[in-house]
Motif scaffolding. Structure first.
Motif, PDB file in Angstrom:
ATOM      1  N   ILE A 151       0.479  -0.968   0.049  1.00  0.00           N
ATOM      2  CA  ILE A 151      -0.003  -0.406   0.397  1.00  0.00           C
ATOM      3  C   ILE A 151       0.742   1.340   0.637  1.00  0.00           C
ATOM      4  N   LEU A 152       0.720   1.950  -1.064  1.00  0.00           N
ATOM      5  CA  LEU A 152       1.325   3.181  -1.344  1.00  0.00           C
ATOM      6  C   LEU A 152       0.248   4.962  -0.332  1.00  0.00           C
ATOM      7  N   GLU A 153       1.084   4.817   0.163  1.00  0.00           N
ATOM      8  CA  GLU A 153       0.201   6.277   1.325  1.00  0.00           C
ATOM      9  C   GLU A 153       0.280   7.712   1.590  1.00  0.00           C
ATOM     10  N   MET A 154      -0.032   8.971   0.969  1.00  0.00           N
ATOM     11  CA  MET A 154       0.311   9.908   1.546  1.00  0.00           C
ATOM     12  C   MET A 154       1.086  10.079   3.249  1.00  0.00           C
ATOM     13  N   LYS A 219       9.360   4.790   4.268  1.00  0.00           N
ATOM     14  CA  LYS A 219       9.280   6.184   4.078  1.00  0.00           C
ATOM     15  C   LYS A 219       9.974   6.649   3.177  1.00  0.00           C
ATOM     16  N   PHE A 220       8.995   7.169   2.642  1.00  0.00           N
ATOM     17  CA  PHE A 220       9.469   7.904   1.088  1.00  0.00           C
ATOM     18  C   PHE A 220       9.953   9.831   1.580  1.00  0.00           C
ATOM     19  N   VAL A 224       7.289  11.700   3.784  1.00  0.00           N
ATOM     20  CA  VAL A 224       5.139  12.236   2.809  1.00  0.00           C
ATOM     21  C   VAL A 224       4.840  11.184   2.349  1.00  0.00           C
ATOM     22  N   CYS A 225       5.357  10.202   1.933  1.00  0.00           N
ATOM     23  CA  CYS A 225       4.359   9.133   1.008  1.00  0.00           C
ATOM     24  C   CYS A 225       5.398   7.609   2.625  1.00  0.00           C
TER      25      CYS A 225
END
Ligand SMILES: C[S@@+](CC[C@H](N)C(=O)[O-])C[C@H]1O[C@@H](n2cnc3c(N)ncnc32)[C@H](O)[C@@H]1O
Length: 234
Positions: A151-154, A219-220, A224-225
């Motif tokens: 899952i990617l999420e901001m 974390k990216f 933030v992402c």
């Protein structure tokens, strides 16, 4: 009630790439590779070719929107189904690629049997579910044992140093971009508010563990992402 993405479908991709300075593409590529790790390993051992780079994995991209995550998955050589609630977003996805099958469905009541998919993904989608836990439980239900959910999420950055820049960007610049490019300030004011309210980090990992996954996060860009990677027990 779920936010109606039909209203912003036309400009969605352009604004996404502008808002993230193109990083969203990179994040989806990373998520697609992560999702297929187990499937690829299985393919490699089945063919006894450790350098095997293709996979016959069946993958599901939930809240697929205009299809960019599904395209990243398809580029990995797997079979992809994308589902979304918005007909307009799906119409754009279908125009962009014939490499994935897109269908109208609700993440909170997925029209698939238990343990159908080798990998399940969702990029920037789960924040929009009306019932997050129900959606996550459904995604875990259709995942095979040993399969990965990515899952990617901001999210908001952890660092107090980065916070003021993040706040300025999300509260002033993003709504301004939304009104200039999409003619919709309201949708892009909703975005930072929904990010602020949404569980992140440990809280999200606990939710994934509650639906039977062993989970970790990456974390990216200062957090933030975030990429949440869960694995269903074999
Ligand atoms: C921010 S967009 C993300 C689109 C795409 N995944 C991406 O990577 O850009 C969120 C999407 O979630 C979809 N969505 C929201 N709730 C949903 C639900 N319960 N079931 C399926 N799709 C949903 C919306 O229609 C919208 O297309």
């Amino acid at each position: 009630m779920a936010y109606d993405f039909d209203k912003i479908a036309t400009n969605y991709d352009r604004l996404n790439h502008i808002m993230t300075a193109g990083m969203d593409r990179l994040w989806r590529r990373r998520a697609a590779k992560e999702a297929l790790k187990t499937a690829r390993r299985k393919t490699a051992s089945a063919t006894n070719a450790l350098t095997h780079s293709r996979t016959n994995a069946l993958t599901l991209d939930v809240a697929c929107g205009t299809g960019d995550m599904a395209i990243s998955l398809a580029k990995q050589g797997c079979s992809v189904t994308g589902i979304d609630l918005s007909e307009e977003m799906l119409a754009i996805a279908r125009r962009k690629t014939a490499e994935a099958n897109f269908q109208l469905a609700n993440a909170e009541a997925l029209p698939f049997d238990d343990a159908t998919f080798d990998a399940v993904t969702s990029a920037f989608g789960i924040r929009n579910f009306v019932h997050l836990d129900k959606g996550l439980a459904e995604m875990a239900r259709v995942l095979k044992s040993g399969g990965r959910m990515v899952i990617l999420e901001m999210s908001t950055p952890d660092s107090a140093l980065v916070r003021p820049f993040y706040n300025l960007y999300t509260r002033r610049i993003i709504p301004w971009l939304g009104s200039r490019i999409a003619g919709n300030r309201e949708a892009y004011t909703y975005l930072p508010n929904s990010i602020e309210r949404f569980p992140k980090g440990e809280a999200m990992l606990q939710k994934l563990e509650a639906v039977g996954l062993r989970a970790e996060q990456r974390k990216f860009f200062f957090g933030v992402c975030r990429m949440y990677c869960g694995r269903k027990a074999d």
